[in-house]
Write a protein that holds these residues in place. Structure first.
Motif, PDB file in Angstrom:
ATOM      1  N   ALA A 169       0.830  -1.208   0.000  1.00  0.00           N
ATOM      2  CA  ALA A 169       0.000   0.000   0.000  1.00  0.00           C
ATOM      3  C   ALA A 169       0.863   1.258   0.000  1.00  0.00           C
ATOM      4  CB  ALA A 169      -0.937  -0.009   1.197  1.00  0.00           C
ATOM      5  N   ILE A 170       1.963   1.239   0.747  1.00  0.00           N
ATOM      6  CA  ILE A 170       2.874   2.389   0.767  1.00  0.00           C
ATOM      7  C   ILE A 170       3.507   2.598  -0.603  1.00  0.00           C
ATOM      8  CG2 ILE A 170       5.045   3.253   1.715  1.00  0.00           C
ATOM      9  CD1 ILE A 170       4.279   1.928   4.353  1.00  0.00           C
ATOM     10  N   CYS A 172       2.322   1.655  -3.500  1.00  0.00           N
ATOM     11  CA  CYS A 172       1.271   2.145  -4.405  1.00  0.00           C
ATOM     12  C   CYS A 172       1.038   3.630  -4.226  1.00  0.00           C
ATOM     13  CB  CYS A 172      -0.026   1.377  -4.170  1.00  0.00           C
ATOM     14  SG  CYS A 172      -0.050  -0.275  -4.864  1.00  0.00           S
ATOM     15  N   PHE A 173       0.980   4.071  -2.984  1.00  0.00           N
ATOM     16  CA  PHE A 173       0.746   5.492  -2.716  1.00  0.00           C
ATOM     17  C   PHE A 173       1.871   6.361  -3.261  1.00  0.00           C
ATOM     18  CE2 PHE A 173       1.577   9.096   0.143  1.00  0.00           C
ATOM     19  CZ  PHE A 173       0.422   9.835  -0.077  1.00  0.00           C
ATOM     20  N   ARG A 177       1.481   8.883  -6.562  1.00  0.00           N
ATOM     21  CA  ARG A 177       1.736  10.318  -6.429  1.00  0.00           C
ATOM     22  C   ARG A 177       2.776  10.795  -7.440  1.00  0.00           C
ATOM     23  NH1 ARG A 177       3.926  12.315  -0.728  1.00  0.00           N
ATOM     24  NH2 ARG A 177       5.712  11.113  -1.502  1.00  0.00           N
TER      25      ARG A 177
END
Length: 205
Positions: A169-170, A172-173, A177
């Motif tokens: 998830a990190i 992907c974020f 961005r």
């Protein structure tokens, strides 16, 4: 590309402003991605994938449940390893194409991690530990130890998968961005000349 011709017929190819901007943007993208340390996150994903697959091997020697029948540790572990390898490649070859591939791989890894967590949780709730039955050979029977070993391994696999969910998830974020910031530069991998080139006209005399 700008060209200037001097009085002595010397042709000078000046710097291309667009090429300079493109290269500066590529360097900015690389710096932005490396601040997120994709290599470290990728190595963590690979290690978690290997640990999940290795910890699942003893499950085949104990009580067989849905986790083993569905092969959850194997396809989840392979997904973790794939996402980690792509993240490591992104750290070395920072292009928009690899960034998109890494983003897709991390997204798939996140989704499958959540699915694996659900399967582990349901499996552990449906297969509680066998109570200890005193026998003449020892304090408890073999079924008790087998189920306790199985639950212990599944608890470890659940912890590893939760960690992988957070890491994916990190990643992907961070990649999403950066993709939004630099998405308009779709050809960052194309190099362009940065230094002026001078061409001297031939002497006809």
């Amino acid at each position: 590309m700008a060209v200037s011709v001097s009085r002595d017929l010397t042709v000078q190819v000046l710097e291309d402003v667009n090429a300079v901007k493109l290269t500066d943007t590529q360097q900015a993208l690389r710096a932005a991605i490396q601040r997120g340390e994709p290599k470290s996150l990728g190595v963590s994903q690979v290690m978690l994938g290997l640990m999940v697959m290795s910890y699942s091997i003893p499950l085949h020697l104990t009580h067989i449940t849905e986790v083993v029948n569905l092969g959850v540790p194997w396809w989840s572990g392979l997904t973790f390893i794939t996402a980690g390898v792509v993240a490591i490649i992104l750290d070395k070859h920072c292009t928009m194409k690899i960034l998109r591939v890494c983003l897709i791989a991390s997204g798939v890894s996140t989704v499958l991690s959540v699915v694996a967590v659900i399967i582990y949780s349901v499996d552990m709730s449906r297969n509680p530990g066998s109570p200890c039955v005193v026998t003449s050979y020892g304090p408890c029977d073999e079924e008790h130890y087998a189920t306790m070993l199985s639950r212990g391994l599944k608890s470890s696999l659940l912890l590893f998968t939760l960690t992988q969910t957070v890491i994916s998830a990190i990643v992907c974020f961070l990649l999403f961005r950066q993709r939004r910031s630099f998405g308009q530069y779709s050809s960052l991998h194309q190099a362009a000349p940065l230094t002026p080139t001078t061409i001297t006209a031939p002497d006809f005399y």
